[in-house]
Enzyme design. Structure first.
Site, PDB file in Angstrom:
ATOM      1  N   TYR A 143      35.971  38.305  51.309  1.00  0.00           N
ATOM      2  CA  TYR A 143      36.304  37.006  50.735  1.00  0.00           C
ATOM      3  C   TYR A 143      35.444  35.877  51.304  1.00  0.00           C
ATOM      4  CZ  TYR A 143      39.801  38.980  47.789  1.00  0.00           C
ATOM      5  OH  TYR A 143      40.402  39.713  46.796  1.00  0.00           O
TER       6      TYR A 143
ATOM      7  N   HIS B 288      45.734  34.492  39.438  1.00  0.00           N
ATOM      8  CA  HIS B 288      45.403  35.413  40.535  1.00  0.00           C
ATOM      9  C   HIS B 288      45.005  34.662  41.812  1.00  0.00           C
ATOM     10  CE1 HIS B 288      44.586  38.935  37.532  1.00  0.00           C
ATOM     11  NE2 HIS B 288      45.860  38.731  37.753  1.00  0.00           N
TER      12      HIS B 288
HETATM   13  C1  BJW Z   1      31.322  38.627  29.513  1.00  0.00           C
HETATM   14  C2  BJW Z   1      30.134  38.142  30.100  1.00  0.00           C
HETATM   15  C3  BJW Z   1      29.559  36.990  29.529  1.00  0.00           C
HETATM   16  C4  BJW Z   1      30.745  39.889  31.199  1.00  0.00           C
HETATM   17  N1  BJW Z   1      30.154  36.431  28.451  1.00  0.00           N
HETATM   18  N2  BJW Z   1      31.880  38.040  28.445  1.00  0.00           N
HETATM   19  C5  BJW Z   1      49.345  51.850  37.448  1.00  0.00           C
HETATM   20  C6  BJW Z   1      49.234  52.102  38.814  1.00  0.00           C
HETATM   21  C7  BJW Z   1      49.280  51.052  39.751  1.00  0.00           C
HETATM   22  C8  BJW Z   1      49.447  49.743  39.332  1.00  0.00           C
HETATM   23  C9  BJW Z   1      49.543  49.516  37.980  1.00  0.00           C
HETATM   24  C10 BJW Z   1      49.510  50.552  37.057  1.00  0.00           C
HETATM   25  N3  BJW Z   1      49.615  50.002  35.808  1.00  0.00           N
HETATM   26  C11 BJW Z   1      49.698  48.675  35.926  1.00  0.00           C
HETATM   27  C12 BJW Z   1      49.683  48.361  37.249  1.00  0.00           C
HETATM   28  C13 BJW Z   1      49.769  46.994  37.801  1.00  0.00           C
HETATM   29  C14 BJW Z   1      48.433  46.421  38.232  1.00  0.00           C
HETATM   30  C15 BJW Z   1      47.388  46.726  37.163  1.00  0.00           C
HETATM   31  O1  BJW Z   1      47.321  46.094  36.128  1.00  0.00           O
HETATM   32  N4  BJW Z   1      46.532  47.727  37.399  1.00  0.00           N
HETATM   33  C16 BJW Z   1      45.562  48.145  36.387  1.00  0.00           C
HETATM   34  C17 BJW Z   1      44.166  48.180  36.998  1.00  0.00           C
HETATM   35  C18 BJW Z   1      46.015  49.491  35.890  1.00  0.00           C
HETATM   36  N5  BJW Z   1      48.648  45.017  38.370  1.00  0.00           N
HETATM   37  C19 BJW Z   1      49.057  44.483  39.525  1.00  0.00           C
HETATM   38  O2  BJW Z   1      49.192  45.145  40.541  1.00  0.00           O
HETATM   39  C20 BJW Z   1      49.402  43.018  39.518  1.00  0.00           C
HETATM   40  N6  BJW Z   1      50.682  42.822  40.090  1.00  0.00           N
HETATM   41  C21 BJW Z   1      51.797  43.371  39.588  1.00  0.00           C
HETATM   42  O3  BJW Z   1      51.803  44.061  38.599  1.00  0.00           O
HETATM   43  O4  BJW Z   1      52.904  43.051  40.330  1.00  0.00           O
HETATM   44  C22 BJW Z   1      54.158  43.673  40.024  1.00  0.00           C
HETATM   45  C23 BJW Z   1      55.157  43.017  40.971  1.00  0.00           C
HETATM   46  C24 BJW Z   1      56.204  42.311  40.460  1.00  0.00           C
HETATM   47  C25 BJW Z   1      57.126  41.717  41.352  1.00  0.00           C
HETATM   48  C26 BJW Z   1      56.974  41.866  42.729  1.00  0.00           C
HETATM   49  C27 BJW Z   1      55.890  42.588  43.234  1.00  0.00           C
HETATM   50  C28 BJW Z   1      54.968  43.164  42.350  1.00  0.00           C
HETATM   51  C29 BJW Z   1      48.411  42.224  40.368  1.00  0.00           C
HETATM   52  C30 BJW Z   1      47.028  42.252  39.819  1.00  0.00           C
HETATM   53  C31 BJW Z   1      46.092  41.462  40.732  1.00  0.00           C
HETATM   54  C32 BJW Z   1      44.641  41.566  40.300  1.00  0.00           C
HETATM   55  N7  BJW Z   1      43.817  41.011  41.303  1.00  0.00           N
HETATM   56  C33 BJW Z   1      42.375  40.925  41.098  1.00  0.00           C
HETATM   57  C34 BJW Z   1      41.731  40.423  42.402  1.00  0.00           C
HETATM   58  C35 BJW Z   1      42.065  38.933  42.557  1.00  0.00           C
HETATM   59  C36 BJW Z   1      41.364  38.304  43.710  1.00  0.00           C
HETATM   60  C37 BJW Z   1      39.874  38.383  43.624  1.00  0.00           C
HETATM   61  O5  BJW Z   1      39.239  37.788  42.719  1.00  0.00           O
HETATM   62  O6  BJW Z   1      39.293  39.044  44.476  1.00  0.00           O
HETATM   63  O7  BJW Z   1      42.075  40.028  40.017  1.00  0.00           O
HETATM   64  S1  BJW Z   1      41.655  42.451  40.542  1.00  0.00           S
HETATM   65  C38 BJW Z   1      40.463  41.721  39.474  1.00  0.00           C
HETATM   66  O8  BJW Z   1      40.738  42.080  38.085  1.00  0.00           O
HETATM   67  C39 BJW Z   1      40.715  40.208  39.568  1.00  0.00           C
HETATM   68  C40 BJW Z   1      40.543  39.781  38.144  1.00  0.00           C
HETATM   69  O9  BJW Z   1      41.170  38.533  37.935  1.00  0.00           O
HETATM   70  C41 BJW Z   1      41.171  40.917  37.363  1.00  0.00           C
HETATM   71  C42 BJW Z   1      40.758  40.997  35.922  1.00  0.00           C
HETATM   72  O10 BJW Z   1      39.396  41.244  35.809  1.00  0.00           O
HETATM   73  P1  BJW Z   1      38.548  40.520  34.664  1.00  0.00           P
HETATM   74  O11 BJW Z   1      38.497  39.060  34.901  1.00  0.00           O
HETATM   75  O12 BJW Z   1      39.020  40.957  33.348  1.00  0.00           O
HETATM   76  O13 BJW Z   1      37.072  41.069  34.976  1.00  0.00           O
HETATM   77  P2  BJW Z   1      36.371  42.447  34.513  1.00  0.00           P
HETATM   78  O14 BJW Z   1      35.226  42.671  35.386  1.00  0.00           O
HETATM   79  O15 BJW Z   1      37.359  43.537  34.380  1.00  0.00           O
HETATM   80  O16 BJW Z   1      35.868  42.153  33.020  1.00  0.00           O
HETATM   81  C43 BJW Z   1      34.835  41.237  32.742  1.00  0.00           C
HETATM   82  C44 BJW Z   1      34.727  41.077  31.243  1.00  0.00           C
HETATM   83  O17 BJW Z   1      33.816  40.029  30.972  1.00  0.00           O
HETATM   84  C45 BJW Z   1      34.198  42.329  30.527  1.00  0.00           C
HETATM   85  O18 BJW Z   1      35.002  42.548  29.366  1.00  0.00           O
HETATM   86  C46 BJW Z   1      32.775  41.948  30.114  1.00  0.00           C
HETATM   87  O19 BJW Z   1      32.370  42.550  28.888  1.00  0.00           O
HETATM   88  C47 BJW Z   1      32.900  40.456  29.974  1.00  0.00           C
HETATM   89  N8  BJW Z   1      31.675  39.713  30.227  1.00  0.00           N
HETATM   90  N9  BJW Z   1      29.809  38.947  31.145  1.00  0.00           N
HETATM   91  C48 BJW Z   1      31.290  36.961  27.952  1.00  0.00           C
HETATM   92  N10 BJW Z   1      28.424  36.458  29.997  1.00  0.00           N
END
Ligand code: BJW
Length: 243
Positions: A53, A104
């Site tokens: 970070y 997030h």
């Molecule tokens: C362009 C471009 C350009 C490129 N123009 N486009 C099964 C097992 C275990 C867990 C789970 C499960 N199923 C679901 C879960 C839950 C889990 C989850 O969803 N997991 C999945 C991976 C399966 N979720 C969680 O754990 C969340 N919490 C939760 O569910 O809590 C339950 C709870 C309730 C009550 C009490 C306690 C708990 C928390 C999720 C936290 C995610 N954190 C992160 C890190 C944040 C900090 C940091 O930044 O370091 O967030 S992970 C990371 O992914 C970050 C992002 O915000 C997030 C989303 O990613 P994003 O932004 O979509 O990026 P990319 O890289 O995936 O995509 C980029 C896109 O841009 C692509 O489509 C490209 O094509 C496009 N692109 N250039 C336009 N120029």
């Protein structure tokens, strides 16, 4: 006034030089998610997490808002604009957006490692330690919470941690957009991470809805604007301002 909700992910800031997560050359290519973005990783090796970070902090500080961030800010000339972003950078604010919710977390803030909340059966939330503050420089090992003395950490949401999304508020927002002929724009996210990704099906009942992404999206009822956000968003914004 019509309402525009912009839901954004890492692709929005990619052209500012901030890497995405899941694209090739993305952050997860070089780091194991479970090491740097989970409470278990933090328990195992907090120093590694803080180093990760610290690099992100400096990368974000050096970055500048791009044309796509500025186009979103321009929408405020005519619309009530609500940004719901998964990004921890502050580029939307620096571009002039006045209403940004970071679901997030935000790299400019730090909190106590015991900040997690416990919700009781009455739905009341009690923080183990409520300390949350602005961080002007990245947290390092040994920075301790002024309230309880535990180690500080960045205010970001890791896998398995609760996301502050407020479903009642989202339901109200969907109604607001639906009934004032508003617009929902989803830009630069893979929508792989729940619960934030659920905004997309929630807003599907809205008539004017767009996906802006480099890649095609398998979602039928949204209008896809395929290409870089820096090209597609300014075009879309001009169209909306001209309506
Ligand atoms: C362009 C471009 C350009 C490129 N123009 N486009 C099964 C097992 C275990 C867990 C789970 C499960 N199923 C679901 C879960 C839950 C889990 C989850 O969803 N997991 C999945 C991976 C399966 N979720 C969680 O754990 C969340 N919490 C939760 O569910 O809590 C339950 C709870 C309730 C009550 C009490 C306690 C708990 C928390 C999720 C936290 C995610 N954190 C992160 C890190 C944040 C900090 C940091 O930044 O370091 O967030 S992970 C990371 O992914 C970050 C992002 O915000 C997030 C989303 O990613 P994003 O932004 O979509 O990026 P990319 O890289 O995936 O995509 C980029 C896109 O841009 C692509 O489509 C490209 O094509 C496009 N692109 N250039 C336009 N120029």
């Amino acid at each position: 006034m019509r309402t525009v909700v912009v839901f954004s992910g890492a692709g929005l800031s990619a052209e500012s030089g901030i890497p995405t997560f899941r694209d090739s050359d993305g952050l997860w290519e070089n780091h194991k998610i479970e090491d740097v973005a989970s409470p278990e990783g933090w328990d195992r090796d907090p120093e590694l997490v803080l180093q990760f970070y610290e690099q992100r902090f400096h990368g974000i500080k050096q970055a500048e808002p791009n044309i796509a961030h500025r186009a979103i800010a321009k929408l405020e000339e005519k619309f009530k604009v609500i940004n719901i972003t998964q990004n921890i950078d502050d580029l939307l604010e620096r571009a002039g957006c006045t209403n940004v919710e970071h679901v997030h977390g935000c790299i400019n803030q730090m909190k106590c490692e015991r900040h997690y909340n416990i919700t009781n059966l009455d739905g009341d939330t009690n923080y183990q330690c409520s300390y949350l503050a602005t961080q002007a420089k990245p947290v390092v090992m040994g920075d301790s919470c002024p309230v309880c003395g535990c180690q500080l950490r960045p205010h970001v949401v890791w896998f398995g941690e609760a996301v502050d999304l407020g479903y009642d508020k989202i339901a109200d927002l969907v109604r607001e957009v639906k009934y004032n002929d508003g617009v929902f724009i989803c830009v630069g996210t893979s929508a792989e991470v729940a619960p934030a990704s659920l905004l997309i099906p929630f807003f599907s009942q809205v008539q004017n809805k767009y996906i802006v992404n480099l890649k095609t999206w398998p979602i039928s009822d949204y209008e896809l604007r395929e290409g870089p956000a820096s090209e597609q968003l300014p075009k879309l914004v001009e169209e909306l301002l001209d309506e």
